[in-house]
Design an enzyme around this catalytic site. Structure first.
Site, PDB file in Angstrom:
ATOM      1  N   LYS A 151       0.874  -1.185   0.000  1.00 34.55           N
ATOM      2  CA  LYS A 151       0.000   0.000   0.000  1.00 34.55           C
ATOM      3  C   LYS A 151       0.909   1.232   0.000  1.00 34.55           C
ATOM      4  O   LYS A 151       1.135   1.880   1.021  1.00 34.55           O
ATOM      5  CB  LYS A 151      -0.942  -0.026   1.207  1.00 34.55           C
TER       6      LYS A 151
HETATM    7  N1  PXG Z   1      -7.744  -2.418  -2.858  1.00 32.57           N
HETATM    8  C1  PXG Z   1      -7.079  -1.257  -2.906  1.00 32.57           C
HETATM    9  C2  PXG Z   1      -6.245  -0.951  -4.096  1.00 32.57           C
HETATM   10  C3  PXG Z   1      -7.174  -0.349  -1.845  1.00 32.57           C
HETATM   11  O1  PXG Z   1      -6.509   0.809  -1.874  1.00 32.57           O
HETATM   12  C4  PXG Z   1      -8.678  -1.893  -0.731  1.00 32.57           C
HETATM   13  C5  PXG Z   1      -8.527  -2.746  -1.807  1.00 32.57           C
HETATM   14  C6  PXG Z   1      -9.519  -2.323   0.420  1.00 32.57           C
HETATM   15  O2  PXG Z   1      -8.710  -2.595   1.562  1.00 32.57           O
HETATM   16  P1  PXG Z   1      -9.244  -2.386   3.041  1.00 32.57           P
HETATM   17  O3  PXG Z   1      -8.103  -2.817   3.887  1.00 32.57           O
HETATM   18  O4  PXG Z   1      -9.601  -0.933   3.208  1.00 32.57           O
HETATM   19  O5  PXG Z   1     -10.420  -3.261   3.190  1.00 32.57           O
HETATM   20  C7  PXG Z   1      -7.989  -0.663  -0.730  1.00 32.57           C
HETATM   21  C8  PXG Z   1      -8.120   0.269   0.413  1.00 32.57           C
HETATM   22  C9  PXG Z   1     -10.239   6.000  -0.253  1.00 32.57           C
HETATM   23  C10 PXG Z   1      -9.813   4.814   0.540  1.00 32.57           C
HETATM   24  O6  PXG Z   1     -10.109   7.115   0.269  1.00 32.57           O
HETATM   25  C11 PXG Z   1      -9.269   3.721  -0.100  1.00 32.57           C
HETATM   26  C12 PXG Z   1      -8.870   2.610   0.649  1.00 32.57           C
HETATM   27  C13 PXG Z   1      -9.026   2.609   1.993  1.00 32.57           C
HETATM   28  C14 PXG Z   1      -9.570   3.712   2.625  1.00 32.57           C
HETATM   29  C15 PXG Z   1      -9.969   4.834   1.887  1.00 32.57           C
HETATM   30  O7  PXG Z   1     -10.694   5.817  -1.379  1.00 32.57           O
HETATM   31  N2  PXG Z   1      -8.349   1.573  -0.040  1.00 32.57           N
END
Ligand code: PXG
Length: 291
Positions: A151
């Site tokens: 990430k």
């Molecule tokens: N795939 C990607 C590429 C992400 O960036 C997820 C899956 C889901 O992961 P989690 O651990 O959150 O279940 C993410 C997470 C936003 C935002 O502001 C994006 C994420 C998390 C929080 C906020 O769009 N991405």
């Protein structure tokens, strides 16, 4: 009350929370981050978010100048300073200030900042009616180049996909990997239901190991008694799925009802999806680190 930002060990007013234009997080996207949520004075799966942050940092050879315990305290301290019981936490670690060359060896200390803010919820209508998605041309990064499991602050791959969806007036994009297997959306993992089996792409397809994805797989097995498989599938399986939904920290569990103009089943949120939305909401109010 003025917002307080955690910046390198101090809580400072928002106006004073500044980062150098020589920071490699800005110059090169060289850094890592997390997006975390707090519900009713509890931080959801904080230790898992911190594990992922430290794993991402290790992968890019970035040494975070705090222990996990200290980082946990910094997150809680930031939430308390902003009197937030429900909210969104953005935790960022950059390579720090360097020069105009790429070489991270010229960077001093990594910068750490934590923003705790109100969460901008998705429209409730999206949960009731479901989302329409498009599969975009931009492929998910290949793990041999930048592993999507990291990430990192370099989100241009996802942003390019989001732009493609936006140009078609769609709220979200489905990204395939280089071989044509369904990977994930720009900030969410993806699931389908086929004959009562819950299926989601495995890590090797090239995805972020979502914390919500993990929680939903547990709920599906333990609360719904479903078979859950991590299995690669193509877009044909998306079009012909009985149900489809996305998972992520911001979105939680959100139904998908149409992809590339094809209705998923009857074009309405599915039964399993609806149950998982509820189970997930219950879980977020039950567990978590107390603020
Ligand atoms: N795939 C990607 C590429 C992400 O960036 C997820 C899956 C889901 O992961 P989690 O651990 O959150 O279940 C993410 C997470 C936003 C935002 O502001 C994006 C994420 C998390 C929080 C906020 O769009 N991405």
């Amino acid at each position: 009350m003025a917002q307080k930002i955690y910046l390198n060990g101090k809580l400072v007013p928002r106006e004073d929370a500044r980062i150098s234009v020589f920071d490699h997080g800005l110059l090169y996207g060289d850094g890592v981050f997390e997006g975390i949520r707090a519900y009713d004075s509890r931080v959801f799966r904080l230790s898992q978010h911190l594990d992922r942050l430290y794993d991402s940092a290790r992968a890019i050879a970035l040494k975070i100048p705090l222990t996990k315990k200290e980082m946990e305290e910094a997150v809680i301290q930031t939430l308390r300073a902003n009197s937030l019981k429900n909210g969104y936490i953005r935790l960022v670690v950059t390579r720090g200030e360097g020069d105009l060359g790429l070489d991270p060896r010229n960077c001093g200390k990594p910068a750490v900042f934590i923003i705790a803010d109100k969460i901008e919820l998705y429209p409730e209508e999206w949960y009731k009616k479901g989302l329409e998605l498009v599969i975009v041309a931009t492929k998910r990064n290949i793990p041999e180049a930048i592993d999507p499991g990291i990430k990192s602050l370099n989100y241009l791959n996802n942003i390019l996909a989001k732009i493609e969806a936006g140009l078609q007036n769609m709220p979200e994009a489905v990204m395939l990997n280089k071989e044509g297997y369904v990977a994930e959306c720009t900030g969410d993992n993806i699931f389908i239901v086929e004959e009562n089996v819950l299926i989601t792409p495995p890590f090797y397809v090239g995805i972020l190991a979502g914390i919500t994805r993990q929680a939903v797989m547990e709920l599906a097995r333990e609360k719904l008694g479903l078979l859950v498989r991590e299995e690669a599938f193509t877009r044909l399986h998306l079009y012909n799925a009985d149900e489809c939904f996305l998972t992520g920290t911001a979105a939680e569990v959100i139904p998908v009802v149409k992809i590339d103009g094809r209705k998923i089943a009857e074009g309405k949120p599915g039964k399993i999806t609806t149950r998982l939305i509820k189970e997930f909401r219950d879980l977020t109010r039950k567990e978590g680190t107390k603020i």
